[in-house]
Scaffold this active site. Structure first.
Site, short mmCIF file in Angstrom:
data_model
loop_
_atom_site.label_atom_id
_atom_site.label_comp_id
_atom_site.label_asym_id
_atom_site.label_seq_id
_atom_site.Cartn_x
_atom_site.Cartn_y
_atom_site.Cartn_z
N ASP A 1 -67.23 -117.15 -14.74
CA ASP A 1 -66.42 -115.93 -14.84
C ASP A 1 -66.46 -115.33 -16.24
O ASP A 1 -66.49 -114.11 -16.39
CB ASP A 1 -64.97 -116.23 -14.45
CG ASP A 1 -64.80 -116.41 -12.95
OD1 ASP A 1 -65.78 -116.17 -12.20
OD2 ASP A 1 -63.70 -116.78 -12.51
N ARG B 1 -68.04 -110.86 -19.71
CA ARG B 1 -68.77 -110.39 -20.90
C ARG B 1 -69.83 -109.37 -20.51
O ARG B 1 -70.04 -108.36 -21.19
CB ARG B 1 -69.39 -111.58 -21.62
CG ARG B 1 -70.06 -111.26 -22.93
CD ARG B 1 -70.23 -112.51 -23.78
NE ARG B 1 -70.99 -113.53 -23.10
CZ ARG B 1 -72.32 -113.62 -23.14
NH1 ARG B 1 -73.02 -112.74 -23.81
NH2 ARG B 1 -72.94 -114.59 -22.51
N ASN C 1 -60.34 -108.53 -17.02
CA ASN C 1 -59.24 -109.34 -16.49
C ASN C 1 -57.91 -108.84 -17.04
O ASN C 1 -57.07 -108.38 -16.29
CB ASN C 1 -59.41 -110.82 -16.86
CG ASN C 1 -60.04 -111.65 -15.76
OD1 ASN C 1 -60.27 -111.17 -14.65
ND2 ASN C 1 -60.32 -112.91 -16.06
N ASP C 2 -57.75 -108.98 -18.36
CA ASP C 2 -56.44 -108.68 -18.92
C ASP C 2 -56.46 -108.52 -20.44
O ASP C 2 -57.34 -109.02 -21.12
CB ASP C 2 -55.42 -109.78 -18.55
CG ASP C 2 -55.98 -111.19 -18.72
OD1 ASP C 2 -56.62 -111.46 -19.74
OD2 ASP C 2 -55.78 -112.01 -17.80
#
Length: 287
Positions: free
Chosen positions: A70, A75, A140-141
């Site tokens: 992941d 990236r 993601n975040d």
């Protein structure tokens, strides 16, 4: 996507991707497809990929292939953010969420790409400008996280310029639907379908009486103000520390629709992957 003439590889820093690389290089050779890789990644591997810098990789590749987990997929998406070039995620090693296929499924996947038998799914990003510094992009975040031994994250949340809530927590996380299965999930936030055009603000280990997550629309802007009572906070972008903020600092976060395009071959759905990875079964009451 049309015919693929140039494929760019992005590799996990440690996991052995040789089988996958050999498969792609052989596929490319028989089709006069050029394989590109980043200097710092392909120079250490005996293969015929052409080493280029990240700008050339982004501008020349018709397809990017992420070989890793992941983190490598995130990236790769950050590398290509804002460009229409699709990304195929290949899982090398541990079970991941974001990869579409495992290494052994690579030959049929490449055939499917040859035959245009695939779909492309847009993925949203969240972006923030770090105090006059660079703009950061996360798939993601973006999280404001307390420093161990320092004070809590005391953060005021404003939506579209209007103050809404003040959280005291270990962290305040701004997550995409993709990131709903990551830090957001461990903080008790909801699982969000990748088809939802919105993003999340969720406190982790909240000490405030209001401890619920917010779901915002893609075009709403959220501002996070570090309150005077806050400790110094790390800004984590997809899990990596990008900066530190102090009381009085502000971070504005916006969503970017279709910031990356992910190749889907229809093997599994988001819900199947979530069940497998998060061990979703349900209550003993129903068995």
């Amino acid at each position: 996507m049309g015919m693929v003439h140039t494929v760019g590889l992005v590799l996990h820093p440690k996991r052995d991707s040789k089988v996958a690389i050999d498969t792609i290089v052989e596929w490319a050779r028989t089709r006069s497809v050029t394989v590109l890789g980043l200097h710092e990644e392909v120079d250490r591997i005996d293969c015929s990929a052409v080493a280029v810098d990240s700008a050339a990789l982004v501008h020349r590749a018709d397809l990017l292939v992420s070989l890793g987990g992941d983190g490598t997929m995130l990236r790769t998406m950050r590398l290509i953010a804002g460009h229409p070039t699709p990304v195929l995620g290949v899982n090398v090693g541990r079970l991941g969420f974001l990869a579409e296929i495992d290494v052994e499924e690579l030959p049929p996947a490449l055939s499917a790409i040859d035959g245009q038998r695939y779909t492309v799914e847009p993925r949203m990003a969240v972006r923030a400008v770090l105090g006059g510094g660079p703009e950061v992009t996360a798939f993601n975040d973006i999280a404001l996280v307390r420093t161990p031994g320092d004070g809590l994250a005391a953060v005021g949340i404003s939506v579209a310029g209007h103050p809404f809530v003040r959280y005291a927590a270990d962290a305040v996380i701004v997550a995409t639907p993709t990131g709903s299965t990551a830090y957001n999930f461990s903080a008790g936030g909801p699982l969000v379908s990748p088809n939802v055009e919105g993003f999340l603000v969720v406190p982790a280990a909240a000490h405030s009486s209001f401890n619920r997550a917010l779901v915002l629309a893609a075009d709403e802007q959220v501002t996070l103000d570090l309150l005077p009572t806050s400790g110094r906070l790390a800004v984590e972008v997809d899990g990596a520390v990008a900066a530190h903020l102090s009381p009085g600092d502000t971070l504005s976060v916006t969503a970017q629709r279709s910031a990356a395009q992910v190749v889907r071959l229809g093997a599994t759905t988001f819900y199947e992957r979530a069940r497998r990875k998060l061990r979703v079964n349900g209550s003993a009451e129903v068995d």
